[in-house]
Design a protein around this motif. Structure first.
Motif, PDB file in Angstrom:
ATOM      1  N   ALA A 296       0.836  -1.207   0.000  1.00 40.12           N
ATOM      2  CA  ALA A 296       0.000   0.000   0.000  1.00 40.12           C
ATOM      3  C   ALA A 296       0.867   1.252   0.000  1.00 40.12           C
ATOM      4  O   ALA A 296       0.563   2.237  -0.691  1.00 40.12           O
ATOM      5  CB  ALA A 296      -0.930  -0.008   1.213  1.00 40.12           C
ATOM      6  N   ALA A 297       1.966   1.224   0.761  1.00 35.71           N
ATOM      7  CA  ALA A 297       2.893   2.368   0.773  1.00 35.71           C
ATOM      8  C   ALA A 297       3.545   2.537  -0.594  1.00 35.71           C
ATOM      9  O   ALA A 297       3.712   3.667  -1.083  1.00 35.71           O
ATOM     10  CB  ALA A 297       3.957   2.167   1.851  1.00 35.71           C
ATOM     11  N   MET A 298       3.904   1.416  -1.227  1.00 41.70           N
ATOM     12  CA  MET A 298       4.501   1.493  -2.564  1.00 41.70           C
ATOM     13  C   MET A 298       3.524   2.119  -3.549  1.00 41.70           C
ATOM     14  O   MET A 298       3.883   3.015  -4.326  1.00 41.70           O
ATOM     15  CB  MET A 298       4.898   0.098  -3.059  1.00 41.70           C
ATOM     16  N   TYR A 299       2.275   1.675  -3.512  1.00 42.20           N
ATOM     17  CA  TYR A 299       1.291   2.194  -4.461  1.00 42.20           C
ATOM     18  C   TYR A 299       0.961   3.657  -4.206  1.00 42.20           C
ATOM     19  O   TYR A 299       0.768   4.434  -5.146  1.00 42.20           O
ATOM     20  CB  TYR A 299       0.015   1.348  -4.433  1.00 42.20           C
ATOM     21  N   THR A 300       0.885   4.032  -2.947  1.00 45.58           N
ATOM     22  CA  THR A 300       0.561   5.426  -2.633  1.00 45.58           C
ATOM     23  C   THR A 300       1.646   6.356  -3.153  1.00 45.58           C
ATOM     24  O   THR A 300       1.366   7.360  -3.824  1.00 45.58           O
ATOM     25  CB  THR A 300       0.378   5.614  -1.119  1.00 45.58           C
ATOM     26  N   THR A 301       2.908   6.029  -2.879  1.00 45.55           N
ATOM     27  CA  THR A 301       4.007   6.865  -3.371  1.00 45.55           C
ATOM     28  C   THR A 301       4.116   6.785  -4.891  1.00 45.55           C
ATOM     29  O   THR A 301       4.434   7.780  -5.550  1.00 45.55           O
ATOM     30  CB  THR A 301       5.341   6.452  -2.722  1.00 45.55           C
TER      31      THR A 301
END
Length: 467
Positions: free
Chosen positions: A63-68
Motif C-alpha cells: 500500500a505504501a509502494m502504491y501510494t508513493t
C-alpha cells in the motif's frame, strides 16, 4: 517523397483519434473500478503462504509502494496525457527501446488481468448456478463487455461509475453482515504462515505473498490510458488518482480484516470467492444475504473486468498507432470512435488463457494464481520503468510543463522505485517458472520490435511524443 508520405499520414490521423468526453467523476470511477475486483478475490491466496498477520505486513508495504507510486505517476500522466500511458512516458524519456519495454510490460499486465477476473466471475456465478461451467461464464463475460466497450467510451465510463459505486456499497454491506461474528482471535490464529508466533520462516511467506498484495491495487494506473479521452486531464486525473488510491486502501483493510475475523480463514485462502464463503460462517449457506452478496458481488468483478478491457484496448491502440504493433489494430470504429479492433484482439488472447489449463497451470499454482502472477510481473516492470522515466525527465527536461508535481520529490518516487525492485526480485525467486514465461514474452516481443522498425518510421506523427 518524404513530403508525400507526410501528407498521407496527416490524412490518416483522423482514423486514429479518440473522443474527449470523460469528466472527473468518471475518471475516479475508472480508477477505483479498475482495481476493486482485487477486494473481492485474489488477495486471499496471500494468506496461504503468509498467514493473516504476515499478509497484513506485506499489504501495508505494498500500500505504501502504491501510494508513493501514484503520487509520482500522476506527474507523468498530467505532463504527457497520452493513451499509451507508461509506454508514452518511457518512449519520451528513453526512446523507442524504452517505449517497447514499458509498452510490452503494460500489455502483459492488462491482457492477463482480465482472464483472472473473468474466472472469478465464473466462480461467483457457479455458486448461484452449480450447473454452469465457470470457464463458459468467463467467456460470456468477455463477449458482453467487449461489445459494451465498442459501443462508446461515454456509455462505458457511465456504466463503470455505476457498477463501481454498487461494488463499494456491497463491500460495506459485507462488512456489516459479518460484523456480528467478528472475533479478532479468528484473524490471529495461525496468523504467521500457519503458526501462532512469528519466526524467521514467516519472512519467507510474507515475501511469497507479494503478488497477491499487489492484486489489491493492480491496474489503478490504467486511468492514464484514458487521458486522451478526458475533458480536462491536467485537473481531473490528479483528483481521480489521489481519491482513488485512498478509497482502495480503506476498502482493502476493511475487507481483509472482516473476512479473516469471521471464521476459519484457512478455508478462504485458496479460492476465487472468499467473501461469499466468509459470509457462510455467519449467515449459513441458504441465507438471503448470501444470494445478495453473490449477485451484488459480481458488480465489483464486472467493474474491474470492464475497466481493464478499456485499459488494454487503449494500450494496444497506442502501441499500434506508434508502429509497435500492426497498424490495423489502431483503427477506431467509424461510428463509435472506439478502438474496436484492439478490444477484440485483447479479448481473443484472454479467452485463450482461460482455456489453457495445461499451459498456464504449473509450478503447483492454480490457473488463476499463475495468471494473477503473470499480470503482476508486467505491472512491476512497468512501475520500475515509469519511475526511472520520471527521474530522467526531471533531469533532461526541467522546463517541461508539469501541472502536477510529485510531492516530496525525490523521496516518493525513490521509495516506489526501490519497493518495486524488491517486489520484482522476490517474485522471480518465488515464481521462477512464471518469470521465465514472462521473460520469453518480452524476448519474442523484442525480436518483433527489431524486425518492424519500418512500421514505426511510417507511423503517423504523434505530437504528444514529439514535443
Amino acid at each position: 517523397m518524404k513530403s508525400e508520405s507526410k501528407s498521407q499520414h496527416v490524412g490518416k490521423v483522423t482514423h486514429h483519434e479518440l473522443k474527449q468526453t470523460l469528466g472527473t467523476w468518471q475518471l475516479w470511477g475508472i480508477a477505483v473500478g479498475l482495481v476493486i475486483s482485487g477486494e473481492y478475490f485474489g488477495w486471499s491466496y496471500g494468506w496461504a503462504s503468509a498467514g493473516t498477520l504476515g499478509f497484513v505486513i506485506t499489504a501495508i508495504f505494498i500500500a505504501a509502494m502504491y501510494t508513493t507510486f501514484i503520487f509520482s505517476f500522476t506527474e507523468l500522466t498530467t505532463s504527457i496525457p497520452h493513451a499509451g500511458g507508461p509506454f508514452a512516458y518511457a518512449r519520451h524519456a528513453f526512446g523507442p527501446t524504452g517505449g517497447y519495454l514499458a509498452g510490452a510490460a503494460t500489455l502483459v499486465e492488462f491482457v492477463f488481468a482480465p482472464p483472472a477476473i473473468a474466472l472469478a466471475i465464473g466462480a461467483y456465478l457457479h455458486v448461484q448456478f452449480p450447473g454452469l461451467e465457470p470457464k463458459h461464464a468467463a467467456m460470456g463475460a468477455y463477449l458482453v463487455f467487449m461489445a459494451l466497450n465498442i459501443v462508446g467510451v461515454q456509455i462505458a465510463a457511465a456504466f463503470e461509475l455505476c457498477v463501481t459505486l454498487l461494488a463499494i456499497f456491497e463491500l460495506f454491506v459485507f462488512m456489516g453482515v459479518v460484523s456480528p461474528g467478528f472475533q479478532w482471535s479468528n484473524f490471529t490464529k495461525g496468523g504467521w504462515s500457519g503458526a501462532d508466533t512469528f519466526s524467521m520462516g514467516s519472512f519467507h511467506g510474507m515475501f511469497a505473498a507479494i503478488p497477491f498484495a499487489i492484486w489489491f491495487f493492480l491496474a489503478i494506473e490504467g486511468v492514464a490510458m484514458a487521458a486522451e479521452e478526458a475533458k480536462n486531464p491536467k485537473r481531473s486525473i490528479p483528483i481521480a488518482y489521489v481519491t482513488g488510491i485512498l478509497t482502495l486502501v480503506v476498502l482493502a483493510i476493511g475487507v481483509m480484516v472482516f473476512a479473516g475475523a469471521a471464521g476459519d480463514w484457512t478455508k478462504l485462502s485458496n479460492i476465487n470467492d472468499p467473501l461469499p464463503q466468509a459470509m457462510k460462517f455467519i449467515v449459513g449457506e441458504h441465507s438471503g444475504w448470501m444470494h445478495m452478496l453473490v449477485w451484488l458481488g459480481l458488480f465489483g468483478l464486472v467493474a474491474s473486468f470492464h475497466g481493464i478491457i478499456l485499459g488494454y484496448s487503449r494500450q494496444i491502440f497506442a502501441l499500434a498507432r506508434a508502429g509497435y504493433l500492426p497498424e490495423w489494430l489502431s483503427k477506431v470504429h467509424p461510428r463509435f470512435k472506439t478502438p474496436h479492433r484492439a478490444i477484440i484482439a485483447g479479448g481473443v488472447v484472454g479467452i485463450a488463457a482461460i482455456y489453457s489449463d495445461e499451459l498456464i497451470q504449473f509450478g503447483g499454482q492454480t490457473l488463476t494464481a499463475n495468471i494473477v502472477t503473470m499480470s503482476v510481473f508486467g505491472a512491476i516492470v512497468m512501475y520500475i520503468i515509469s519511475m526511472l522515466s520520471l527521474f530522467k525527465l526531471r533531469r533532461a527536461e526541467p522546463n517541461m510543463e508539469r501541472p502536477f508535481r510529485a510531492p516530496l520529490f525525490p523521496v516518493f518516487p525513490a521509495f516506489a522505485l526501490v519497493a518495486a525492485v524488491i517486489c520484482l526480485a522476490t517474485m522471480v525467486y518465488f515464481n521462477f517458472l512464471v518469470a521465465i514465461v514472462f521473460a520469453i514474452f518480452l524476448a519474442l516481443g523484442y525480436v518483433y520490435f527489431l524486425m518492424t522498425r519500418h512500421q514505426r518510421e511510417a507511423a503517423p506523427a504523434d505530437a504528444l511524443l514529439e514535443e
